[in-house]
Motif scaffolding. Structure first.
Motif, PDB file in Angstrom:
ATOM      1  N   LEU A  75       0.824  -1.210   0.000  1.00 22.50           N
ATOM      2  CA  LEU A  75       0.000   0.000   0.000  1.00 22.50           C
ATOM      3  C   LEU A  75       0.858   1.260   0.000  1.00 22.50           C
ATOM      4  O   LEU A  75       0.545   2.241  -0.679  1.00 22.50           O
ATOM      5  CB  LEU A  75      -0.942  -0.008   1.204  1.00 22.50           C
ATOM      6  N   LEU A  76       1.949   1.248   0.765  1.00 21.28           N
ATOM      7  CA  LEU A  76       2.862   2.395   0.769  1.00 21.28           C
ATOM      8  C   LEU A  76       3.475   2.594  -0.609  1.00 21.28           C
ATOM      9  O   LEU A  76       3.660   3.736  -1.072  1.00 21.28           O
ATOM     10  CB  LEU A  76       3.957   2.191   1.821  1.00 21.28           C
ATOM     11  N   SER A  77       3.786   1.493  -1.276  1.00 28.60           N
ATOM     12  CA  SER A  77       4.336   1.569  -2.629  1.00 28.60           C
ATOM     13  C   SER A  77       3.318   2.135  -3.609  1.00 28.60           C
ATOM     14  O   SER A  77       3.662   2.942  -4.480  1.00 28.60           O
ATOM     15  CB  SER A  77       4.782   0.171  -3.080  1.00 28.60           C
ATOM     16  N   ILE A  78       2.053   1.738  -3.458  1.00 30.14           N
ATOM     17  CA  ILE A  78       0.997   2.261  -4.331  1.00 30.14           C
ATOM     18  C   ILE A  78       0.807   3.756  -4.110  1.00 30.14           C
ATOM     19  O   ILE A  78       0.654   4.532  -5.061  1.00 30.14           O
ATOM     20  CB  ILE A  78      -0.313   1.491  -4.087  1.00 30.14           C
ATOM     21  N   GLU A  79       0.801   4.185  -2.846  1.00 36.05           N
ATOM     22  CA  GLU A  79       0.705   5.624  -2.551  1.00 36.05           C
ATOM     23  C   GLU A  79       1.825   6.390  -3.240  1.00 36.05           C
ATOM     24  O   GLU A  79       1.607   7.460  -3.820  1.00 36.05           O
ATOM     25  CB  GLU A  79       0.774   5.851  -1.035  1.00 36.05           C
ATOM     26  N   LYS A  80       3.023   5.846  -3.189  1.00 36.74           N
ATOM     27  CA  LYS A  80       4.177   6.504  -3.808  1.00 36.74           C
ATOM     28  C   LYS A  80       4.021   6.588  -5.323  1.00 36.74           C
ATOM     29  O   LYS A  80       4.344   7.605  -5.938  1.00 36.74           O
ATOM     30  CB  LYS A  80       5.450   5.737  -3.443  1.00 36.74           C
ATOM     31  N   LYS A  81       3.505   5.529  -5.937  1.00 36.77           N
ATOM     32  CA  LYS A  81       3.298   5.528  -7.389  1.00 36.77           C
ATOM     33  C   LYS A  81       2.310   6.607  -7.806  1.00 36.77           C
ATOM     34  O   LYS A  81       2.454   7.219  -8.864  1.00 36.77           O
ATOM     35  CB  LYS A  81       2.794   4.155  -7.847  1.00 36.77           C
ATOM     36  N   ILE A  82       1.293   6.832  -6.987  1.00 40.54           N
ATOM     37  CA  ILE A  82       0.279   7.833  -7.320  1.00 40.54           C
ATOM     38  C   ILE A  82       0.793   9.249  -7.079  1.00 40.54           C
ATOM     39  O   ILE A  82       0.277  10.217  -7.635  1.00 40.54           O
ATOM     40  CB  ILE A  82      -1.014   7.563  -6.526  1.00 40.54           C
ATOM     41  N   GLY A  83       1.843   9.375  -6.261  1.00 35.45           N
ATOM     42  CA  GLY A  83       2.464  10.692  -6.092  1.00 35.45           C
ATOM     43  C   GLY A  83       2.549  11.190  -4.672  1.00 35.45           C
ATOM     44  O   GLY A  83       2.968  12.335  -4.437  1.00 35.45           O
ATOM     45  N   ARG A  84       2.204  10.373  -3.696  1.00 36.95           N
ATOM     46  CA  ARG A  84       2.293  10.837  -2.318  1.00 36.95           C
ATOM     47  C   ARG A  84       3.743  10.858  -1.854  1.00 36.95           C
ATOM     48  O   ARG A  84       4.504   9.914  -2.073  1.00 36.95           O
ATOM     49  CB  ARG A  84       1.483   9.936  -1.379  1.00 36.95           C
ATOM     50  N   ILE A  85       4.105  11.938  -1.223  1.00 37.12           N
ATOM     51  CA  ILE A  85       5.438  12.072  -0.626  1.00 37.12           C
ATOM     52  C   ILE A  85       5.257  12.151   0.883  1.00 37.12           C
ATOM     53  O   ILE A  85       4.700  13.116   1.420  1.00 37.12           O
ATOM     54  CB  ILE A  85       6.160  13.333  -1.145  1.00 37.12           C
ATOM     55  N   ARG A  86       5.691  11.129   1.576  1.00 33.56           N
ATOM     56  CA  ARG A  86       5.548  11.088   3.024  1.00 33.56           C
ATOM     57  C   ARG A  86       6.702  11.839   3.701  1.00 33.56           C
ATOM     58  O   ARG A  86       7.835  11.820   3.231  1.00 33.56           O
ATOM     59  CB  ARG A  86       5.516   9.642   3.524  1.00 33.56           C
ATOM     60  N   THR A  87       6.352  12.480   4.822  1.00 35.33           N
ATOM     61  CA  THR A  87       7.362  13.172   5.627  1.00 35.33           C
ATOM     62  C   THR A  87       7.397  12.536   7.011  1.00 35.33           C
ATOM     63  O   THR A  87       6.558  11.707   7.354  1.00 35.33           O
ATOM     64  CB  THR A  87       7.026  14.665   5.750  1.00 35.33           C
ATOM     65  N   ASN A  88       8.363  12.939   7.800  1.00 36.21           N
ATOM     66  CA  ASN A  88       8.481  12.418   9.169  1.00 36.21           C
ATOM     67  C   ASN A  88       7.528  13.101  10.139  1.00 36.21           C
ATOM     68  O   ASN A  88       7.400  12.685  11.294  1.00 36.21           O
ATOM     69  CB  ASN A  88       9.923  12.576   9.671  1.00 36.21           C
ATOM     70  N   SER A  89       6.855  14.150   9.660  1.00 37.91           N
ATOM     71  CA  SER A  89       5.952  14.896  10.531  1.00 37.91           C
ATOM     72  C   SER A  89       4.687  14.085  10.824  1.00 37.91           C
ATOM     73  O   SER A  89       4.159  13.383   9.952  1.00 37.91           O
ATOM     74  CB  SER A  89       5.566  16.225   9.866  1.00 37.91           C
TER      75      SER A  89
END
Length: 376
Positions: A75-89
């Motif tokens: 799921l994290l990989s799918i989010e990344k493919k769609i364009g989500r950039i996660r931060t440490n916040s």
């Protein structure tokens, strides 16, 4: 057989083309995680915990064989493919897509990377409203109450409105087809693929009984002498197996995969038989062919000749070791001519020359996605 588990996801987005973001997430979940069983309506909701754009939210029900830790990684990989950039916040913010695991069967999971049921799902109307739509009678494994009861007790007073737009549920292979026949040259991998699909989708299989044919080793030693009895015995056995095995299954309830189609008998006979023998053989074949159930999808696995020879050598059947490249090319040409003359047969050709789908799961998933995405 891989054990299928039921899980529920919450999907949300408040950036870009929000409907497209949700649909892309659903399509990728279908391709990489499992079958989408249900999709709730899309709900417009205010941003939660911060000031931002309105969200589009939905929930989906998914069947998957992936274990929870592998599931969250996908799921994290799918989010990344769609364009989500996660931060440490840890602060809430706008996002192109957010996918959360709400429930995984009735399990309670506490791990470093995953907590299930989702610890804040009962506080959020934008989760409970769409989830109730598709699973109102489902019990929360900790609260021991139905999801609809949890919604009634939710203190969130956010204003949520349902949209008219509907998301499209990808149709799984098991609903799209009842009977798939996999074909290919000698050593193309058709039996391996049929067995892998059987394991993946819990299918009924019809596998060719070539190893039981006493004429096969003799044919490779003396083609001319044993060609006719070999081809006649294969035709009779294939006809009997397909009629008997397919009759056992309900083609409207069972998903069936076979590693051959009876037309291969005619393809090989054209190559091996003399002209007069072939005429007699063709009369017998035409009578039998009328009675055989036609597959919903005919898959032809193409392997180049060099790769076929390597595969044949690797599997080590003594009677196959003297097969020559020109014989394999004739078989391939026969299949192509057959494919060209079958406008009413639903045919998908997949080039697997550069794939090792038995050892490499990505290559196997490529083939499955080719089948999933194929439209006649």
């Amino acid at each position: 057989m891989k054990i299928q588990r039921t899980t529920y996801f919450s999907l949300g987005t408040n950036e870009g083309d929000k409907l497209s973001n949700l649909q892309e997430a659903i399509n990728l979940i279908y391709q990489e995680i499992g079958v989408i069983l249900k999709i709730a309506s899309v709900y417009k909701t205010p941003s939660y915990g911060f000031t931002g754009n309105n969200f589009y939210n939905t929930c989906i029900k998914v069947s998957t064989h992936l274990p929870p830790e592998q599931l969250i990684s996908k799921l994290l990989s799918i989010e990344k493919k769609i364009g989500r950039i996660r931060t440490n916040s840890n602060e809430y913010s706008n996002r192109v897509i957010d996918i959360d695991i709400l429930l995984f069967d009735d399990e309670i999971i506490f791990s470093e990377n995953l907590i299930v049921p989702h610890p804040r799902m009962l506080e959020r109307k934008f989760v409970l409203v769409p989830l109730t739509e598709i699973a109102k009678k489902l019990n929360h494994p900790i609260e021991k109450k139905s999801i609809s009861s949890c919604l009634e007790n939710c203190s969130d007073n956010s204003i949520i409105s349902v949209l008219e737009e509907q998301l499209i549920r990808p149709i799984p292979i098991t609903e799209k087809y009842n009977y798939i026949a996999i074909e290919g040259n000698i050593g193309a991998g058709k039996t391996s693929l049929a067995k892998m699909m059987s394991d993946e989708f819990n299918t009924k299989t019809v596998l060719e009984r070539f190893a039981d044919n006493p004429f096969l080793p003799k044919f490779y030693e003396d083609n001319e002498r044993y060609a006719f009895p070999l081809e006649m015995s294969f035709l009779a056995d294939r006809y009997q197996q397909l009629t008997d095995d397919l009759a056992q299954f309900d083609l409207f309830k069972n998903f069936i995969v076979s590693d051959y189609y009876i037309f291969k008998s005619l393809i090989f006979a054209q190559i091996t038989l003399q002209k007069d023998e072939y005429k007699l053989y063709r009369k017998m074949f035409d009578l039998m062919y009328k009675e055989i159930t036609k597959p919903d999808l005919y898959i032809y696995l193409y392997q180049n000749t060099e790769r076929l020879l390597k595969n044949i050598k690797k599997r080590g059947r003594d009677y196959e070791q003297n097969i020559e490249a020109d014989y394999l090319q004739k078989i391939h040409d026969g299949y192509i001519n057959f494919i060209k003359t079958q406008p009413n047969l639903n045919i998908l050709i997949i080039d697997v020359s550069d794939l090792d789908f038995v050892k490499n799961n990505e290559d196997y998933q490529f083939i499955i996605n080719e089948i999933k995405n194929y439209n006649a």
